[in-house]
Design an enzyme around this catalytic site. Structure first.
Site, PDB file in Angstrom:
ATOM      1  N   ARG A 159       0.829  -1.216   0.000  1.00 33.32           N
ATOM      2  CA  ARG A 159       0.000   0.000   0.000  1.00 33.32           C
ATOM      3  C   ARG A 159       0.865   1.269   0.000  1.00 33.32           C
ATOM      4  O   ARG A 159       0.581   2.244   0.685  1.00 33.32           O
ATOM      5  CB  ARG A 159      -0.925   0.043   1.226  1.00 33.32           C
ATOM      6  CG  ARG A 159      -1.967  -1.035   1.285  1.00 33.32           C
ATOM      7  CD  ARG A 159      -2.987  -0.885   0.165  1.00 33.32           C
ATOM      8  NE  ARG A 159      -4.154  -1.737   0.375  1.00 33.32           N
ATOM      9  CZ  ARG A 159      -4.224  -3.005  -0.002  1.00 33.32           C
ATOM     10  NH1 ARG A 159      -3.199  -3.581  -0.616  1.00 33.32           N
ATOM     11  NH2 ARG A 159      -5.325  -3.706   0.218  1.00 33.32           N
ATOM     12  N   SER A 231     -10.763  -0.780   2.937  1.00 35.83           N
ATOM     13  CA  SER A 231     -10.022  -0.864   4.204  1.00 35.83           C
ATOM     14  C   SER A 231      -9.657   0.540   4.667  1.00 35.83           C
ATOM     15  O   SER A 231      -9.013   1.285   3.923  1.00 35.83           O
ATOM     16  CB  SER A 231      -8.723  -1.646   4.022  1.00 35.83           C
ATOM     17  OG  SER A 231      -8.982  -2.920   3.496  1.00 35.83           O
ATOM     18  N   GLU A 327      -5.145   4.021   6.182  1.00 37.73           N
ATOM     19  CA  GLU A 327      -4.803   3.865   4.770  1.00 37.73           C
ATOM     20  C   GLU A 327      -5.444   4.986   3.959  1.00 37.73           C
ATOM     21  O   GLU A 327      -4.911   5.449   2.956  1.00 37.73           O
ATOM     22  CB  GLU A 327      -5.301   2.499   4.267  1.00 37.73           C
ATOM     23  CG  GLU A 327      -4.782   2.179   2.892  1.00 37.73           C
ATOM     24  CD  GLU A 327      -5.518   1.047   2.203  1.00 37.73           C
ATOM     25  OE1 GLU A 327      -5.633   1.121   0.984  1.00 37.73           O
ATOM     26  OE2 GLU A 327      -5.968   0.112   2.882  1.00 37.73           O
TER      27      GLU A 327
HETATM   28  N1  EPU Z   1     -10.979 -10.755  10.154  1.00 45.08           N
HETATM   29  C1  EPU Z   1     -11.750 -10.869  11.284  1.00 45.08           C
HETATM   30  N2  EPU Z   1     -12.763  -9.965  11.450  1.00 45.08           N
HETATM   31  C2  EPU Z   1     -13.035  -8.985  10.557  1.00 45.08           C
HETATM   32  C3  EPU Z   1     -12.235  -8.878   9.399  1.00 45.08           C
HETATM   33  C4  EPU Z   1     -11.200  -9.779   9.223  1.00 45.08           C
HETATM   34  O1  EPU Z   1     -11.527 -11.736  12.116  1.00 45.08           O
HETATM   35  O2  EPU Z   1     -13.969  -8.227  10.786  1.00 45.08           O
HETATM   36  C5  EPU Z   1      -9.900 -11.733   9.922  1.00 45.08           C
HETATM   37  C6  EPU Z   1     -10.315 -12.732   8.836  1.00 45.08           C
HETATM   38  O3  EPU Z   1     -11.033 -13.815   9.336  1.00 45.08           O
HETATM   39  C7  EPU Z   1      -8.988 -13.160   8.268  1.00 45.08           C
HETATM   40  C8  EPU Z   1      -8.132 -11.915   8.429  1.00 45.08           C
HETATM   41  O4  EPU Z   1      -8.748 -11.099   9.417  1.00 45.08           O
HETATM   42  O5  EPU Z   1      -8.413 -14.162   9.073  1.00 45.08           O
HETATM   43  C9  EPU Z   1      -7.951 -11.152   7.132  1.00 45.08           C
HETATM   44  O6  EPU Z   1      -9.192 -10.726   6.609  1.00 45.08           O
HETATM   45  P1  EPU Z   1      -9.460 -10.528   5.027  1.00 45.08           P
HETATM   46  O7  EPU Z   1      -9.068 -11.750   4.275  1.00 45.08           O
HETATM   47  O8  EPU Z   1     -10.845 -10.016   4.874  1.00 45.08           O
HETATM   48  O9  EPU Z   1      -8.424  -9.466   4.559  1.00 45.08           O
HETATM   49  P2  EPU Z   1      -7.872  -8.118   5.223  1.00 45.08           P
HETATM   50  O10 EPU Z   1      -6.486  -8.351   5.663  1.00 45.08           O
HETATM   51  O11 EPU Z   1      -8.848  -7.602   6.230  1.00 45.08           O
HETATM   52  C10 EPU Z   1      -6.801  -7.202   3.014  1.00 45.08           C
HETATM   53  C11 EPU Z   1      -6.838  -5.930   2.221  1.00 45.08           C
HETATM   54  C12 EPU Z   1      -8.122  -5.825   1.419  1.00 45.08           C
HETATM   55  C13 EPU Z   1      -8.185  -7.031   0.483  1.00 45.08           C
HETATM   56  C14 EPU Z   1      -8.118  -8.318   1.327  1.00 45.08           C
HETATM   57  C15 EPU Z   1      -8.040  -9.563   0.474  1.00 45.08           C
HETATM   58  C16 EPU Z   1      -5.492  -4.339   3.476  1.00 45.08           C
HETATM   59  C17 EPU Z   1      -5.488  -3.098   4.313  1.00 45.08           C
HETATM   60  N3  EPU Z   1      -6.696  -4.787   3.093  1.00 45.08           N
HETATM   61  O12 EPU Z   1      -7.877  -7.138   3.956  1.00 45.08           O
HETATM   62  O13 EPU Z   1      -8.073  -4.642   0.637  1.00 45.08           O
HETATM   63  O14 EPU Z   1      -9.376  -7.011  -0.294  1.00 45.08           O
HETATM   64  O15 EPU Z   1      -6.932  -8.312   2.150  1.00 45.08           O
HETATM   65  O16 EPU Z   1      -6.779  -9.639  -0.117  1.00 45.08           O
HETATM   66  O17 EPU Z   1      -4.425  -4.862   3.167  1.00 45.08           O
HETATM   67  C18 EPU Z   1      -8.711  -2.339   0.536  1.00 45.08           C
HETATM   68  O18 EPU Z   1      -7.513  -2.067   0.559  1.00 45.08           O
HETATM   69  O19 EPU Z   1      -9.600  -1.465   0.478  1.00 45.08           O
HETATM   70  C19 EPU Z   1      -9.118  -3.738   0.637  1.00 45.08           C
HETATM   71  C20 EPU Z   1     -10.408  -4.082   0.750  1.00 45.08           C
END
Ligand code: EPU
Length: 336
Positions: A159, A231, A327
């Site tokens: 990012r 995010s 972000e």
């Molecule tokens: N999780 C929770 N509770 C929540 C949200 C997430 O427990 O409310 C846990 C999930 O179960 C999982 C972990 O956190 O174990 C990661 O969650 P997720 O796969 O949804 O991905 P993220 O790390 O929250 C990142 C990106 C997203 C992207 C997804 C998929 C960042 C800041 N965000 O989210 O990007 O779509 O991975 O690759 O790196 C964006 O930048 O706007 C965005 C949506």
């Protein structure tokens, strides 16, 4: 370039209702170099999907609306396409899939425009846009001089890029050149959630795109219906020493390896703090993905959302000793 007064509620995905005194629609490539001649303080607006306005901008807002895609080079295996900044990101991804050009399918349904994608190096489901970028072109905002940076020169990171650091506020991106596959597509299903959505063991790029679209629609609110900017926070990278302490306290703490320490999902931290669905003013933490802050009432002010973000930061800091970095760019703070 005509300067008008304009309401920009529909031009920022949080749907913050604001009136801008000086607004320019930049539709012509030749206008990029002329911005410097205006001698005005300028605020660039692309897809408006990564900005939170806490007050009306005093600068002249330039909305980049240039369109166009052209193939600059191709062989049997690869195609190189130059795309104008104002093209909508998701429409471009869908166009690539229609042409059977591979590489961007995991980045389906990300809001925003092509020209802003390199700034924060958008990423999802194991792919970052930098993986397909050859070069980024634009103009110096003060000088009007054109520039072209090769991928390596953009200093891409998680990012992050040179456009958020040394070149912050100094340039306007006019186009991006992508290198995409025409055959032997590198299908990336490293994310379990994608695999789970695919029925075929040899999925096409369209199958992957459809799976990503389905997953995003399940978890992330559609900004056309509920204001949000995806995010709100970055996933923090913490030192190994802190990770060891926290893992002892919370054995279920998820983590991903990272070059400079351990990456922790911020969504998990916020969720564990019990903040899912938490409301402040008209703003709320999204119930299905805690990393997303929403304009729940549709009438939230930028300051409602910022206050909620600060409350989330404080709660996570108090519980986990981790500082969440925003972000989303906050206007005016992030622009000074
Ligand atoms: N999780 C929770 N509770 C929540 C949200 C997430 O427990 O409310 C846990 C999930 O179960 C999982 C972990 O956190 O174990 C990661 O969650 P997720 O796969 O949804 O991905 P993220 O790390 O929250 C990142 C990106 C997203 C992207 C997804 C998929 C960042 C800041 N965000 O989210 O990007 O779509 O991975 O690759 O790196 C964006 O930048 O706007 C965005 C949506």
């Amino acid at each position: 370039m005509k300067i008008i007064q304009k309401n920009i509620k529909n031009l920022n995905t949080f749907g913050i209702d604001l009136e801008v005194k000086e607004f320019i629609s930049l539709t012509d490539e030749s206008d990029f170099s002329k911005l410097s001649e205006l001698n005005k303080q300028i605020l660039l607006l692309g897809g408006g999907s990564n900005i939170l306005f806490t007050e009306a901008p005093k600068e002249c807002v330039v909305h980049i609306e240039t369109k166009g895609k052209s193939i600059v080079k191709q062989d049997d295996s690869f195609v190189y396409i130059e795309v104008a900044s104002g093209e909508n990101w998701h429409e471009f991804v869908l166009w690539c899939i229609d042409q059977n050009y591979g590489g961007l399918e995991n980045l389906s349904l990300i809001p925003g425009n092509v020209g802003t994608a390199p700034i924060q190096n958008i990423g999802a489901y194991g792919v970052e846009v930098k993986d397909c970028i050859i070069s980024v072109s634009g103009y110096g905002l003060e000088t009007g001089k054109p520039f072209k940076l090769k991928n390596k020169e953009c200093d891409f990171g998680y990012r992050n890029s040179i456009f958020k650091n040394e070149l912050k506020g100094k340039t306007i991106i006019s186009s991006v050149v992508f290198k995409l596959t025409k055959k032997a597509h590198q299908i990336n299903t490293s994310y379990g959630v994608i695999k789970a959505k695919l029925s075929s063991s040899t999925p096409s790029i369209r199958d992957v795109s459809n799976a990503v679209i389905t997953i995003r629609k399940e978890k992330l609110p559609d900004p056309n219906i509920i204001g949000n900017a995806g995010s709100f926070f970055k996933n923090p990278i913490i030192p190994n020493s802190l990770f060891r302490v926290l893992k002892e306290r919370h054995p279920e703490l998820p983590s991903y390896p990272s070059d400079d320490g351990v990456k922790i999902p911020a969504g998990w931290l916020i969720d564990k703090c019990g903040l899912k669905g938490y409301e402040l003013g008209g703003a709320s933490v999204h119930k299905k993905q805690a990393l997303v802050l929403i304009n729940k009432s549709g009438k939230a002010t930028g300051n409602d959302i910022l206050s909620l973000a600060k409350y989330v930061q404080k709660t996570v800091r108090d519980n986990y000793e981790i500082e969440l970095e925003m972000e989303v760019n906050i206007y005016p703070q992030s622009f000074r």
